[in-house]
Design an enzyme around this catalytic site. Structure first.
Site, PDB file in Angstrom:
ATOM      1  N   ASP B  60      -1.364   3.120   4.054  1.00 56.66           N
ATOM      2  CA  ASP B  60      -2.347   2.219   4.659  1.00 56.66           C
ATOM      3  C   ASP B  60      -2.483   2.613   6.123  1.00 56.66           C
ATOM      4  O   ASP B  60      -1.749   3.458   6.636  1.00 56.66           O
ATOM      5  CB  ASP B  60      -1.941   0.760   4.469  1.00 56.66           C
ATOM      6  CG  ASP B  60      -0.677   0.411   5.216  1.00 56.66           C
ATOM      7  OD1 ASP B  60      -0.156   1.270   5.946  1.00 56.66           O
ATOM      8  OD2 ASP B  60      -0.194  -0.716   5.067  1.00 56.66           O
ATOM      9  N   SER B  61      -3.415   2.008   6.812  1.00 53.02           N
ATOM     10  CA  SER B  61      -3.707   2.437   8.181  1.00 53.02           C
ATOM     11  C   SER B  61      -2.892   1.672   9.208  1.00 53.02           C
ATOM     12  O   SER B  61      -2.929   1.996  10.390  1.00 53.02           O
ATOM     13  CB  SER B  61      -5.189   2.214   8.463  1.00 53.02           C
ATOM     14  OG  SER B  61      -5.472   0.821   8.413  1.00 53.02           O
ATOM     15  N   GLY B  62      -2.180   0.676   8.769  1.00 54.80           N
ATOM     16  CA  GLY B  62      -1.409  -0.137   9.701  1.00 54.80           C
ATOM     17  C   GLY B  62      -2.184  -1.343  10.213  1.00 54.80           C
ATOM     18  O   GLY B  62      -1.615  -2.220  10.860  1.00 54.80           O
ATOM     19  N   GLY B  63      -3.497  -1.372   9.935  1.00 54.74           N
ATOM     20  CA  GLY B  63      -4.329  -2.476  10.414  1.00 54.74           C
ATOM     21  C   GLY B  63      -3.783  -3.833   9.990  1.00 54.74           C
ATOM     22  O   GLY B  63      -3.626  -4.740  10.807  1.00 54.74           O
ATOM     23  N   ASP B 114      -8.867  -0.415  10.211  1.00 51.80           N
ATOM     24  CA  ASP B 114      -9.816  -1.527  10.173  1.00 51.80           C
ATOM     25  C   ASP B 114      -9.161  -2.782  10.742  1.00 51.80           C
ATOM     26  O   ASP B 114      -7.946  -2.850  10.868  1.00 51.80           O
ATOM     27  CB  ASP B 114     -10.265  -1.800   8.732  1.00 51.80           C
ATOM     28  CG  ASP B 114      -9.092  -2.195   7.844  1.00 51.80           C
ATOM     29  OD1 ASP B 114      -7.938  -1.833   8.178  1.00 51.80           O
ATOM     30  OD2 ASP B 114      -9.304  -2.856   6.824  1.00 51.80           O
ATOM     31  N   GLN B 159     -15.029  -4.684   4.615  1.00 48.26           N
ATOM     32  CA  GLN B 159     -14.614  -5.968   5.173  1.00 48.26           C
ATOM     33  C   GLN B 159     -15.781  -6.961   5.079  1.00 48.26           C
ATOM     34  O   GLN B 159     -16.762  -6.678   4.396  1.00 48.26           O
ATOM     35  CB  GLN B 159     -14.139  -5.790   6.632  1.00 48.26           C
ATOM     36  CG  GLN B 159     -12.792  -5.042   6.756  1.00 48.26           C
ATOM     37  CD  GLN B 159     -11.599  -5.872   6.262  1.00 48.26           C
ATOM     38  OE1 GLN B 159     -11.703  -7.080   5.964  1.00 48.26           O
ATOM     39  NE2 GLN B 159     -10.432  -5.204   6.138  1.00 48.26           N
ATOM     40  N   GLY B 186      -9.233  -7.313   3.346  1.00 50.60           N
ATOM     41  CA  GLY B 186      -9.481  -8.671   3.833  1.00 50.60           C
ATOM     42  C   GLY B 186      -9.453  -9.720   2.748  1.00 50.60           C
ATOM     43  O   GLY B 186      -9.900 -10.845   2.955  1.00 50.60           O
ATOM     44  N   ASP B 236      -2.356  -2.187  -4.884  1.00 45.35           N
ATOM     45  CA  ASP B 236      -0.980  -2.110  -4.390  1.00 45.35           C
ATOM     46  C   ASP B 236      -0.524  -3.536  -4.177  1.00 45.35           C
ATOM     47  O   ASP B 236      -1.332  -4.412  -3.867  1.00 45.35           O
ATOM     48  CB  ASP B 236      -0.900  -1.363  -3.052  1.00 45.35           C
ATOM     49  CG  ASP B 236      -1.316  -2.249  -1.897  1.00 45.35           C
ATOM     50  OD1 ASP B 236      -0.441  -2.846  -1.250  1.00 45.35           O
ATOM     51  OD2 ASP B 236      -2.536  -2.381  -1.653  1.00 45.35           O
ATOM     52  N   CYS B 274       9.702  -4.859 -23.628  1.00 44.31           N
ATOM     53  CA  CYS B 274       9.758  -3.826 -22.589  1.00 44.31           C
ATOM     54  C   CYS B 274      10.805  -2.777 -22.955  1.00 44.31           C
ATOM     55  O   CYS B 274      11.843  -3.098 -23.533  1.00 44.31           O
ATOM     56  CB  CYS B 274      10.094  -4.464 -21.253  1.00 44.31           C
ATOM     57  SG  CYS B 274      10.286  -3.291 -19.892  1.00 44.31           S
ATOM     58  N   CYS B 276      12.039  -0.501 -20.578  1.00 47.51           N
ATOM     59  CA  CYS B 276      12.622   0.075 -19.358  1.00 47.51           C
ATOM     60  C   CYS B 276      14.144   0.129 -19.481  1.00 47.51           C
ATOM     61  O   CYS B 276      14.739  -0.483 -20.364  1.00 47.51           O
ATOM     62  CB  CYS B 276      12.211  -0.729 -18.120  1.00 47.51           C
ATOM     63  SG  CYS B 276      13.120  -2.265 -17.882  1.00 47.51           S
ATOM     64  N   CYS B 279      15.845  -3.288 -19.592  1.00 46.76           N
ATOM     65  CA  CYS B 279      15.686  -4.026 -20.850  1.00 46.76           C
ATOM     66  C   CYS B 279      16.408  -3.342 -22.009  1.00 46.76           C
ATOM     67  O   CYS B 279      16.830  -4.008 -22.951  1.00 46.76           O
ATOM     68  CB  CYS B 279      14.205  -4.214 -21.170  1.00 46.76           C
ATOM     69  SG  CYS B 279      13.419  -5.405 -20.066  1.00 46.76           S
ATOM     70  N   HIS B 305      12.830  -3.199 -13.702  1.00 47.73           N
ATOM     71  CA  HIS B 305      12.054  -3.877 -14.740  1.00 47.73           C
ATOM     72  C   HIS B 305      10.664  -4.290 -14.249  1.00 47.73           C
ATOM     73  O   HIS B 305       9.663  -4.041 -14.925  1.00 47.73           O
ATOM     74  CB  HIS B 305      12.773  -5.105 -15.289  1.00 47.73           C
ATOM     75  CG  HIS B 305      11.849  -5.920 -16.143  1.00 47.73           C
ATOM     76  ND1 HIS B 305      11.442  -5.494 -17.390  1.00 47.73           N
ATOM     77  CD2 HIS B 305      11.150  -7.063 -15.890  1.00 47.73           C
ATOM     78  CE1 HIS B 305      10.564  -6.352 -17.884  1.00 47.73           C
ATOM     79  NE2 HIS B 305      10.374  -7.305 -16.993  1.00 47.73           N
TER      80      HIS B 305
END
Lengths: 338, 338
Positions: B60-63, B114, B159, B186, B236, B274, B276, B279, B305
């Site tokens: 990400d841009s850190g915004g 942004d 935005q 946003g 994300d 599941c 994984c 599990c 998990h």
């Protein structure tokens, strides 16, 4: 043996343990007895299944933990009354009960219930304590016989504080009970290092050399090297795992504190001579970053390395013994690691 | 994308990420910029090498982080003056600087700088903020061109807060800059869920369908299902990893809080559907024990998990889309997961 106090080697899954050649672990009867409880673990198929570890497990008897909470317990001939350090609930453990608990957990190697004599301790008190432990050892042995099918083992524990003559008498009592392995307890409890080694030097020659000799709760890499030279075969210690969480890494060049600024841009692995997953993949700079950032992965990677370091060292020691060059290596190693 | 804020998916090593089919991760420019610093990571060969992850990384841009510390920053046309939340040190980030940082980290997908408009926000403020973000997007795009070799990508970010007309104008501005992927920013900043989906419904049809559409910072399994139905391709969110550390597990039967007493002797896996590692090997009773005992391994196994659950869900969604039965499944899934 790395220590899985509460049914887990802190941060590592069993697959990772196998990757770094862990063959046997130690777990704590006292901790598991209080939480989650022996009934729960038994219902869930025993400790191996509960924690998904199919290798051998040695369980201590809980004596060390019970006796380290001094204000919470009262001892009599029958056993120990104590209060849980978790919720203050009252409990009573007997030598027979402790054998039953370790049976219920499914321990591969169980330990007798003993009183871990504190340091310092007068000769009179040490003698009284040792004699109680020997009577309890006998009771444990009797209880063990009831369920013994030869597939698992109960070890005796030598007590007697720092008094060679008490240690000798303790060994004599235990030899009568014919344990398949013998532990040396009541050391590494605050006594000076030299005193610990004096006791070891006096005690080890008395133990049968055809059965494992196990030094409980020890120690630093240097301690292990010296103790092996005296005849010790087995150890357990929280040092590699606990130090890992505190950012202290054992390496072939000595200990390093990973938070130190000199590692900020250090792209070398924690230990250039180590081939563990952490050393293969990560730089000191990354490990420092994880530690300073308070990241969970810091403890994971440091633990992987430290346990691996200890087991590699023991492996090398075994090789040196096999090739009859252990004495020479001992000298070199002691110099390098101090 | 699971979130590796500080250069690690908390608790998991890259091998474990691959085991549970993680293909791409997100890392935070703001966190890495402040600690260990971009210079350090660059000297050590870039973020991939630093964290031993050879798959794609979106940064990400850190915004979002800069603007979430409201009392620590001041914005002008040129960029943002802010103070580190770690040590109070002053910093200044510009759109160009943020592109340079992401280049230095070696991001596979970088994001424009942004202003993440807070909620609630008046129309006047939202418009001013969006227009600033669009001017910054243009500056980022220009800077990006200088080093663009076509092997990596810079995404634009829409935005405009909750105002459909501002969102539409934001999209129009970004389309002129021809980004290879578009994010919707946003959202998930405190607005009611229905309002978020109204904005999504109004915005998504405006985005090119031949380029990835990425909804930032979302969300619950239900949110993801609904958002995919509207056309979102990428997400994300810290929810799977953060909830894992808090003992909240996502399952095909809904969320479970592993500390609950009903799991004390429950030998079933966290999620019977599941596959994984957690599990496959562990019972709810063991995970409850680890959580209550405050063991590191609790976070490790729960994270394994939860991330696995999210990625399996996305995989199923892709399969349903492929077989044209996504609408039907959406209905079922929404009922099951609420």
């Amino acid at each position: 043996m790395p220590v899985a106090s509460q049914g887990t080697i802190k941060t590592l899954i069993p697959e990772e343990l196998k990757d770094i050649n862990v063959n046997i672990i130690l777990s704590n009867t006292y901790h598991l007895y209080l939480r989650p409880g022996v009934d729960v673990i038994q219902k869930l198929g025993g400790l191996h299944r509960f924690m998904a570890w199919d290798g051998p497990i040695l369980t201590d008897s809980g004596g060390y933990q019970v006796f380290s909470h001094r204000d919470l317990r009262r001892i009599d001939e029958e056993g120990v009354h104590f209060r849980s350090h978790l919720d203050g609930s009252p409990h009573f453990l007997t030598p027979e009960g402790v054998v039953d608990i370790q049976n219920a957990l499914g321990s591969d190697i169980a330990m007798v219930f003993d009183e871990c004599t504190p340091y310092p301790c007068s000769h009179v008190d040490a003698q009284k304590s040792m004699e109680l432990s020997m009577r309890w050892a006998r009771r444990c042995r009797e209880r063990w016989r009831l369920s013994d099918d030869g597939s698992r083992a109960l070890f005796g524990i030598v007590q007697g504080s720092v008094y060679p003559e008490l240690r000798r008498r303790s060994v004599e009592e235990l030899l009568k009970l014919d344990f398949p392995g013998m532990a040396i307890g009541g050391l590494s409890v605050g006594e000076p290092r030299d005193e610990m080694f004096e006791v070891l030097e006096a005690t080890l020659p008395l133990l049968p050399s055809d059965r494992p000799r196990y030094l409980m709760g020890v120690g630093t890499p240097q301690d292990l090297i010296r103790a092996v030279a005296l005849g010790v075969d087995m150890f357990d210690c929280v040092l590699p795992t606990r130090n890992a969480r505190n950012g202290c890494l054992f390496t072939s060049q000595g200990r390093i504190l990973i938070k130190n600024a000199i590692y900020a841009e250090d792209e070398s692995p924690p230990d250039p001579e180590c081939s563990c997953g952490t050393c293969r993949r990560y730089s000191r700079a990354y490990l420092r970053h994880l530690f300073l950032a308070g990241e969970h992965l810091s403890a994971v990677l440091n633990t992987q390395h430290n346990v691996s370091f200890y087991l590699d060292m023991m492996k090398k020691i075994r090789e040196f013994i096999e090739f009859n060059s252990y004495g020479k290596w001992l000298h070199l190693a002691d110099k390098a690691l101090e």
